[in-house]
Design a protein around this motif. Structure first.
Motif, mmCIF file in Angstrom:
data_model
loop_
_atom_site.group_PDB
_atom_site.id
_atom_site.type_symbol
_atom_site.label_atom_id
_atom_site.label_comp_id
_atom_site.label_asym_id
_atom_site.label_seq_id
_atom_site.Cartn_x
_atom_site.Cartn_y
_atom_site.Cartn_z
ATOM 1 N N ILE A 158 68.911 37.889 39.574
ATOM 2 C CA ILE A 158 69.017 39.197 40.219
ATOM 3 C C ILE A 158 68.166 40.190 39.444
ATOM 4 C CG2 ILE A 158 70.586 41.039 40.930
ATOM 5 C CD1 ILE A 158 72.877 38.948 40.764
ATOM 6 N N LEU A 159 67.254 40.849 40.141
ATOM 7 C CA LEU A 159 66.503 41.943 39.537
ATOM 8 C C LEU A 159 67.261 43.239 39.817
ATOM 9 C CD1 LEU A 159 63.856 43.028 38.175
ATOM 10 C CD2 LEU A 159 63.057 43.479 40.505
ATOM 11 N N VAL A 160 67.663 43.935 38.775
ATOM 12 C CA VAL A 160 68.389 45.190 38.931
ATOM 13 C C VAL A 160 67.401 46.349 38.798
ATOM 14 C CG1 VAL A 160 70.321 46.599 38.145
ATOM 15 C CG2 VAL A 160 70.423 44.106 37.925
ATOM 16 N N ALA A 161 67.395 47.222 39.794
ATOM 17 C CA ALA A 161 66.575 48.431 39.740
ATOM 18 C C ALA A 161 67.327 49.468 38.905
ATOM 19 C CB ALA A 161 66.310 48.960 41.145
ATOM 20 N N ARG A 182 65.312 49.969 25.934
ATOM 21 C CA ARG A 182 66.096 49.706 24.713
ATOM 22 C C ARG A 182 67.489 49.200 25.063
ATOM 23 N NH1 ARG A 182 63.414 54.504 23.234
ATOM 24 N NH2 ARG A 182 65.244 55.791 23.736
ATOM 25 N N PHE A 183 68.095 49.794 26.097
ATOM 26 C CA PHE A 183 69.422 49.342 26.509
ATOM 27 C C PHE A 183 69.368 47.896 26.996
ATOM 28 C CE2 PHE A 183 72.798 49.085 29.838
ATOM 29 C CZ PHE A 183 73.898 49.303 29.010
ATOM 30 N N CYS A 184 68.355 47.551 27.770
ATOM 31 C CA CYS A 184 68.210 46.172 28.251
ATOM 32 C C CYS A 184 68.012 45.213 27.081
ATOM 33 C CB CYS A 184 67.036 46.065 29.223
ATOM 34 S SG CYS A 184 67.322 46.863 30.814
ATOM 35 N N ALA A 185 67.254 45.638 26.065
ATOM 36 C CA ALA A 185 67.037 44.779 24.902
ATOM 37 C C ALA A 185 68.348 44.494 24.178
ATOM 38 C CB ALA A 185 66.025 45.435 23.957
ATOM 39 N N GLU A 186 69.224 45.510 24.107
ATOM 40 C CA GLU A 186 70.531 45.310 23.481
ATOM 41 C C GLU A 186 71.345 44.261 24.227
ATOM 42 O OE1 GLU A 186 72.484 49.057 23.359
ATOM 43 O OE2 GLU A 186 70.954 50.018 22.106
ATOM 44 N N LEU A 187 71.168 44.185 25.547
ATOM 45 C CA LEU A 187 71.907 43.212 26.364
ATOM 46 C C LEU A 187 71.137 41.901 26.533
ATOM 47 C CD1 LEU A 187 73.187 45.576 29.230
ATOM 48 C CD2 LEU A 187 74.378 44.911 27.121
ATOM 49 N N ASP A 188 69.958 41.821 25.924
ATOM 50 C CA ASP A 188 69.096 40.636 26.042
ATOM 51 C C ASP A 188 68.707 40.375 27.501
ATOM 52 O OD1 ASP A 188 67.616 38.573 24.942
ATOM 53 O OD2 ASP A 188 69.231 37.099 25.148
ATOM 54 N N PRO A 228 65.611 40.846 30.175
ATOM 55 C CA PRO A 228 64.184 41.180 30.274
ATOM 56 C C PRO A 228 63.970 42.386 31.181
ATOM 57 C CG PRO A 228 64.663 39.149 31.478
ATOM 58 C CD PRO A 228 65.895 39.497 30.702
ATOM 59 N N HIS A 229 63.036 43.250 30.781
ATOM 60 C CA HIS A 229 62.865 44.525 31.460
ATOM 61 C C HIS A 229 61.387 44.871 31.556
ATOM 62 C CE1 HIS A 229 62.527 49.071 31.226
ATOM 63 N NE2 HIS A 229 63.313 48.942 32.276
ATOM 64 N N ARG A 230 61.000 45.461 32.690
ATOM 65 C CA ARG A 230 59.636 45.941 32.868
ATOM 66 C C ARG A 230 59.668 47.365 33.399
ATOM 67 N NH1 ARG A 230 55.519 41.826 35.774
ATOM 68 N NH2 ARG A 230 54.146 43.537 35.155
#
Length: 441
Positions: free
Chosen positions: A22-25, A74-80, A82-84
């Motif tokens: 799932i890609l979350v916007a 940064r928040f996505c990195a904390e949850l591991d 992947p983010h663009r």
């Protein structure tokens, strides 16, 4: 204590036909941050093959947007996760900026979904957004109960297909924004507020200030199930009553043309007319009323609406594009273009010029052989695309791939209209739309 936010995420996962990515916007606002964290938490419980990716679209319309996108990263990195970040580059329109931003946002989200090999996109639209959407659409297209020709009376759909490519899921449509913010606050998670959400320059912001949500039911005028049932009935009537020839002219028996008291038939007929006229929306309600009165009269004659001629004869009703304001389109070598909102045309090599009025004795004859009156066949052939190749030795038609565009649905298809959209697509020689990755949610 039951948690509506986390429960909504759990329900979404349980609705999938099979697990996927799932890609979350995620804009950084409370709704999308709540969606991301709730899905992350629900997947941790599920342990069943789901994964997340995230994308932030930076519209570059105000200072600070890039900083907010970095904070989401940064928040996505904390949850591991992947983010663009994808940025809307280039000049922005001077008018209609929010509609343009919406279109660009989905375009870039589809790019990210493809890059992440995601099965769908999830967005954080809430019950508050639903309330505002219904109010906005009601102001543009007033309806009467359940007979409003589907002009937004059902609000946003829980599922939406974008560009025939990727399904967008909206699991929070039954959740209030206040509940999401409470959910985040209890977990110590912050968010950013977009100042455009309260800028009275924009229609939604004005409505947001005016709408009293305590009196605004979170349920739309039509439920999604009611809209889906109407679409299924309209699809059956389209399949039973309408023939389309060469994607240019629709033929309806005289006995069916008069049955305009049936709202499902009205909606189906207007949907067919929208495709013939190259429009991405149905006619306004006042126009539909005038057309209905004209068709109920059972008298021969012609009426034009939405760039379509409704040609009423004793042999039946015929719909075709009116012969006015037909454009000329240039397509570069190997390029693609949309002509008159009706036909997507791709070059197989040479540069092409597309205009109206195919060199048409053969086309006219095919329409006559199909049983159409000679006058209808002539008028329909006059509004067909004429393709001229820059290479004299090649025929324009042989140098191109031509496909009828279903403007109502080819960009944004609400899930509850998919059955009717399929009926319309097949009528115009197109493939059916892909099924969503979830059962009804």
């Amino acid at each position: 204590m039951p948690n509506a936010v986390l429960d909504a995420a759990r329900r979404l996962l349980s609705s999938f036909v099979k697990p996927g990515r799932i890609l979350v916007a995620v804009s950084g606002g409370s709704d999308s941050m709540g969606l991301l964290f709730a899905l992350h938490s629900a997947i941790a419980e599920e342990k069943g093959g789901f994964s997340l990716a995230a994308c932030t679209v930076d519209h570059a319309l105000r200072s600070g947007s890039a900083v907010e996108a970095e904070a989401v990263g940064r928040f996505c990195a904390e949850l591991d996760i992947p983010h663009r970040v994808l940025r809307w580059e280039g000049d922005k329109p001077q008018t209609g900026i929010q509609a343009a931003a919406r279109n660009k946002r989905y375009e870039l989200l589809a790019v990210a979904a493809n890059a992440f090999d995601a099965d769908c996109i999830a967005t954080g639209h809430t019950a508050d957004d639903q309330c505002e959407t219904i109010a906005m659409r009601g102001a543009r297209h007033p309806v009467e109960g359940e007979t409003g020709e589907g002009q937004g009376a059902a609000g946003m759909a829980a599922t939406m297909l974008y560009a025939r490519q990727i399904w967008v899921l909206r699991p929070f449509l039954g959740i209030r924004r206040a509940e999401i913010r409470t959910y985040l606050e209890r977990r110590g998670i912050g968010w950013s507020d977009d100042p455009s959400n309260v800028n009275p320059q924009f229609e939604r912001a004005r409505l947001r200030a005016d709408v009293d949500r305590s009196n605004c039911a979170s349920s739309p005028v039509w439920s999604g199930a009611q809209r889906a049932a109407s679409s299924a009935r309209a699809a059956a009537l389209i399949e039973e009553r309408v023939k389309v020839h060469e994607a240019l002219v629709a033929e309806i028996a005289a006995s069916s043309a008069v049955k305009m008291d049936n709202p499902d038939w009205r909606r189906g007929l207007m949907s067919v007319a929208a495709v013939l006229g190259g429009r991405g929306h149905l006619p306004a309600r006042a126009t539909i009323k005038r057309l209905s009165d004209f068709l109920r009269s059972d008298r021969p004659g012609r009426m034009t609406a939405g760039r379509v001629v409704f040609d009423r004869r004793r042999s039946g009703l015929y719909l075709y594009r009116e012969p006015r304001n037909l454009p000329v389109l240039g397509i570069g070598p190997g390029g693609r273009g949309l002509w008159d909102g009706r036909f997507s045309i791709a070059s197989l090599g040479p540069a092409l010029t597309v205009s109206a009025g195919v060199d048409g004795a053969a086309l006219q004859q095919r329409l006559i052989d199909a049983g159409l009156p000679k006058g209808v066949a002539r008028r329909a052939s006059e509004v067909a695309p004429r393709i001229v190749s820059a290479e004299p030795e090649s025929s324009g038609r042989e140098a191109a791939v031509i496909e009828c565009r279903i403007g109502l649905y080819d960009t944004f298809l609400p899930g509850f209209d998919r059955i009717m959209a399929d009926a319309v697509a097949v009528l115009f020689g197109r493939e059916r739309y892909p099924a969503p990755p979830v059962h009804d949610v």
